[in-house]
Design a protein around this motif. Structure first.
Motif, PDB file in Angstrom:
ATOM      1  N   PRO A  83      -0.552   5.090  -3.124  1.00  0.00           N
ATOM      2  CA  PRO A  83      -1.494   4.763  -2.047  1.00  0.00           C
ATOM      3  C   PRO A  83      -0.772   4.104  -0.871  1.00  0.00           C
ATOM      4  O   PRO A  83       0.266   3.475  -1.052  1.00  0.00           O
ATOM      5  N   ALA A  84      -1.362   4.254   0.295  1.00  0.00           N
ATOM      6  CA  ALA A  84      -0.806   3.599   1.480  1.00  0.00           C
ATOM      7  C   ALA A  84      -0.836   2.093   1.280  1.00  0.00           C
ATOM      8  O   ALA A  84      -1.643   1.565   0.516  1.00  0.00           O
ATOM      9  N   ASP A  85       0.043   1.411   1.963  1.00  0.00           N
ATOM     10  CA  ASP A  85       0.125  -0.043   1.869  1.00  0.00           C
ATOM     11  C   ASP A  85      -1.244  -0.662   2.139  1.00  0.00           C
ATOM     12  O   ASP A  85      -1.863  -0.376   3.168  1.00  0.00           O
ATOM     13  N   PRO A  86      -1.741  -1.512   1.237  1.00  0.00           N
ATOM     14  CA  PRO A  86      -3.085  -2.071   1.412  1.00  0.00           C
ATOM     15  C   PRO A  86      -3.198  -3.052   2.579  1.00  0.00           C
ATOM     16  O   PRO A  86      -4.299  -3.292   3.069  1.00  0.00           O
ATOM     17  N   ILE A  87      -2.094  -3.593   3.045  1.00  0.00           N
ATOM     18  CA  ILE A  87      -2.144  -4.551   4.154  1.00  0.00           C
ATOM     19  C   ILE A  87      -1.838  -3.869   5.478  1.00  0.00           C
ATOM     20  O   ILE A  87      -2.555  -4.050   6.465  1.00  0.00           O
ATOM     21  N   TYR A  88      -0.770  -3.073   5.527  1.00  0.00           N
ATOM     22  CA  TYR A  88      -0.322  -2.494   6.793  1.00  0.00           C
ATOM     23  C   TYR A  88      -0.717  -1.039   6.982  1.00  0.00           C
ATOM     24  O   TYR A  88      -0.562  -0.498   8.072  1.00  0.00           O
ATOM     25  N   GLY A  89      -1.214  -0.393   5.941  1.00  0.00           N
ATOM     26  CA  GLY A  89      -1.677   0.988   6.055  1.00  0.00           C
ATOM     27  C   GLY A  89      -3.028   1.034   6.752  1.00  0.00           C
ATOM     28  O   GLY A  89      -3.643   0.002   7.022  1.00  0.00           O
ATOM     29  N   PRO A  90      -3.510   2.238   7.029  1.00  0.00           N
ATOM     30  CA  PRO A  90      -4.806   2.352   7.707  1.00  0.00           C
ATOM     31  C   PRO A  90      -5.950   1.853   6.821  1.00  0.00           C
ATOM     32  O   PRO A  90      -5.904   1.982   5.605  1.00  0.00           O
ATOM     33  N   GLU A  91      -6.947   1.289   7.465  1.00  0.00           N
ATOM     34  CA  GLU A  91      -8.141   0.832   6.755  1.00  0.00           C
ATOM     35  C   GLU A  91      -9.230   1.891   6.761  1.00  0.00           C
ATOM     36  O   GLU A  91     -10.031   1.967   5.840  1.00  0.00           O
ATOM     37  N   GLU A  92      -9.258   2.709   7.813  1.00  0.00           N
ATOM     38  CA  GLU A  92     -10.275   3.748   7.940  1.00  0.00           C
ATOM     39  C   GLU A  92      -9.878   4.964   7.097  1.00  0.00           C
ATOM     40  O   GLU A  92      -8.697   5.232   6.901  1.00  0.00           O
ATOM     41  N   PRO A  93     -10.870   5.704   6.597  1.00  0.00           N
ATOM     42  CA  PRO A  93     -10.546   6.883   5.785  1.00  0.00           C
ATOM     43  C   PRO A  93      -9.830   7.953   6.610  1.00  0.00           C
ATOM     44  O   PRO A  93     -10.084   8.103   7.805  1.00  0.00           O
ATOM     45  N   LEU A  94      -8.948   8.662   5.931  1.00  0.00           N
ATOM     46  CA  LEU A  94      -8.212   9.748   6.572  1.00  0.00           C
ATOM     47  C   LEU A  94      -8.724  11.081   6.056  1.00  0.00           C
ATOM     48  O   LEU A  94      -9.168  11.179   4.905  1.00  0.00           O
ATOM     49  N   PRO A  95      -8.632  12.117   6.876  1.00  0.00           N
ATOM     50  CA  PRO A  95      -9.006  13.449   6.395  1.00  0.00           C
ATOM     51  C   PRO A  95      -7.951  13.955   5.407  1.00  0.00           C
ATOM     52  O   PRO A  95      -6.925  13.303   5.189  1.00  0.00           O
ATOM     53  N   ASP A  96      -8.191  15.107   4.854  1.00  0.00           N
ATOM     54  CA  ASP A  96      -7.216  15.731   3.955  1.00  0.00           C
ATOM     55  C   ASP A  96      -5.958  16.065   4.758  1.00  0.00           C
ATOM     56  O   ASP A  96      -6.002  16.851   5.696  1.00  0.00           O
ATOM     57  N   LEU A  97      -4.852  15.447   4.372  1.00  0.00           N
ATOM     58  CA  LEU A  97      -3.580  15.658   5.060  1.00  0.00           C
ATOM     59  C   LEU A  97      -2.608  16.504   4.245  1.00  0.00           C
ATOM     60  O   LEU A  97      -1.479  16.724   4.669  1.00  0.00           O
ATOM     61  N   THR A  98      -3.030  16.989   3.094  1.00  0.00           N
ATOM     62  CA  THR A  98      -2.098  17.693   2.204  1.00  0.00           C
ATOM     63  C   THR A  98      -1.559  18.984   2.819  1.00  0.00           C
ATOM     64  O   THR A  98      -0.494  19.442   2.416  1.00  0.00           O
ATOM     65  N   GLY A  99      -2.245  19.528   3.796  1.00  0.00           N
ATOM     66  CA  GLY A  99      -1.737  20.715   4.489  1.00  0.00           C
ATOM     67  C   GLY A  99      -0.527  20.418   5.369  1.00  0.00           C
ATOM     68  O   GLY A  99       0.099  21.343   5.888  1.00  0.00           O
ATOM     69  N   LEU A 100      -0.185  19.138   5.504  1.00  0.00           N
ATOM     70  CA  LEU A 100       0.953  18.734   6.337  1.00  0.00           C
ATOM     71  C   LEU A 100       2.196  18.430   5.511  1.00  0.00           C
ATOM     72  O   LEU A 100       3.174  17.892   6.029  1.00  0.00           O
ATOM     73  N   ARG A 101       2.182  18.790   4.238  1.00  0.00           N
ATOM     74  CA  ARG A 101       3.311  18.473   3.356  1.00  0.00           C
ATOM     75  C   ARG A 101       4.629  19.004   3.894  1.00  0.00           C
ATOM     76  O   ARG A 101       5.633  18.288   3.919  1.00  0.00           O
ATOM     77  N   ASP A 102       4.657  20.257   4.309  1.00  0.00           N
ATOM     78  CA  ASP A 102       5.903  20.859   4.777  1.00  0.00           C
ATOM     79  C   ASP A 102       6.399  20.157   6.050  1.00  0.00           C
ATOM     80  O   ASP A 102       7.599  19.880   6.171  1.00  0.00           O
ATOM     81  N   LEU A 103       5.491  19.854   6.961  1.00  0.00           N
ATOM     82  CA  LEU A 103       5.895  19.131   8.177  1.00  0.00           C
ATOM     83  C   LEU A 103       6.439  17.746   7.823  1.00  0.00           C
ATOM     84  O   LEU A 103       7.419  17.292   8.415  1.00  0.00           O
ATOM     85  N   ALA A 104       5.810  17.076   6.875  1.00  0.00           N
ATOM     86  CA  ALA A 104       6.272  15.749   6.461  1.00  0.00           C
ATOM     87  C   ALA A 104       7.682  15.831   5.874  1.00  0.00           C
ATOM     88  O   ALA A 104       8.538  14.996   6.186  1.00  0.00           O
ATOM     89  N   LEU A 105       7.927  16.837   5.057  1.00  0.00           N
ATOM     90  CA  LEU A 105       9.277  17.032   4.491  1.00  0.00           C
ATOM     91  C   LEU A 105      10.302  17.303   5.585  1.00  0.00           C
ATOM     92  O   LEU A 105      11.402  16.743   5.573  1.00  0.00           O
ATOM     93  N   GLN A 106       9.946  18.162   6.528  1.00  0.00           N
ATOM     94  CA  GLN A 106      10.866  18.470   7.630  1.00  0.00           C
ATOM     95  C   GLN A 106      11.169  17.221   8.459  1.00  0.00           C
ATOM     96  O   GLN A 106      12.321  17.005   8.870  1.00  0.00           O
ATOM     97  N   ALA A 107      10.153  16.403   8.703  1.00  0.00           N
ATOM     98  CA  ALA A 107      10.356  15.181   9.483  1.00  0.00           C
ATOM     99  C   ALA A 107      11.285  14.227   8.742  1.00  0.00           C
ATOM    100  O   ALA A 107      12.202  13.652   9.340  1.00  0.00           O
ATOM    101  N   LEU A 108      11.094  14.069   7.436  1.00  0.00           N
ATOM    102  CA  LEU A 108      11.968  13.186   6.660  1.00  0.00           C
ATOM    103  C   LEU A 108      13.397  13.726   6.632  1.00  0.00           C
ATOM    104  O   LEU A 108      14.358  12.953   6.728  1.00  0.00           O
TER     105      LEU A 108
END
Length: 141
Positions: free
Chosen positions: A71-96
């Motif tokens: 899970p995202a950091d409970p203190i510094y991560g977002p508090e509001e709900p996020l949409p489904d981001l799993t379609g961004l897996r490949d972009l996240a890997l490329q960015a890393l």
């Protein structure tokens, strides 16, 4: 650099990024995460630390929604709900991958200190984002 630990959200830039997500309209949040990742992927020259820190946080938010993701950091991560981001897996890997490739200020900064634990966190994140082999996907039958 306003960094206080080796965690993915343990810097001012990542915390500010998550705050910006909270302030954005719900239907804009996926686009913000996507554009953050795409921006880093497209930088061929020297990659500055702030852009990298935002992209690491964005990738961590994508991974948080994947099997095995933390899970995202409970203190510094977002508090509001996020949409489904799993379609961004490949972009996240490329960015890393881009962040971990020279020339990268964030990679250089961590190399100058005891960055081993930070690199371990990035590798863990990359492993979560890798596509699952077909034999490990859940069957819906």
């Amino acid at each position: 650099m306003g960094t206080w630990d080796v965690g993915l959200f343990d810097n001012d830039t990542a915390a500010d990024f998550c705050g910006d997500l909270d302030e954005a309209a719900a239907d804009e949040r996926e686009g913000i995460v996507r554009s953050t990742l795409v921006r880093v992927i497209g930088i061929a020259g020297y990659l500055e630390a702030p852009e990298s820190e935002e992209a690491v946080a964005a990738a961590a938010l994508v991974a948080a929604q994947c099997p095995g993701g933390e899970p995202a950091d409970p203190i510094y991560g977002p508090e509001e709900p996020l949409p489904d981001l799993t379609g961004l897996r490949d972009l996240a890997l490329q960015a890393l991958d881009r962040i971990m490739t020279e020339p990268s200020e964030l990679m250089d900064l961590w190399a100058d200190s005891d960055g081993g634990p930070w690199r371990v966190n990035i590798r863990r994140l990359q492993n979560v984002l890798l596509p699952q082999p077909p034999g490990e996907q859940l069957s819906l039958i």
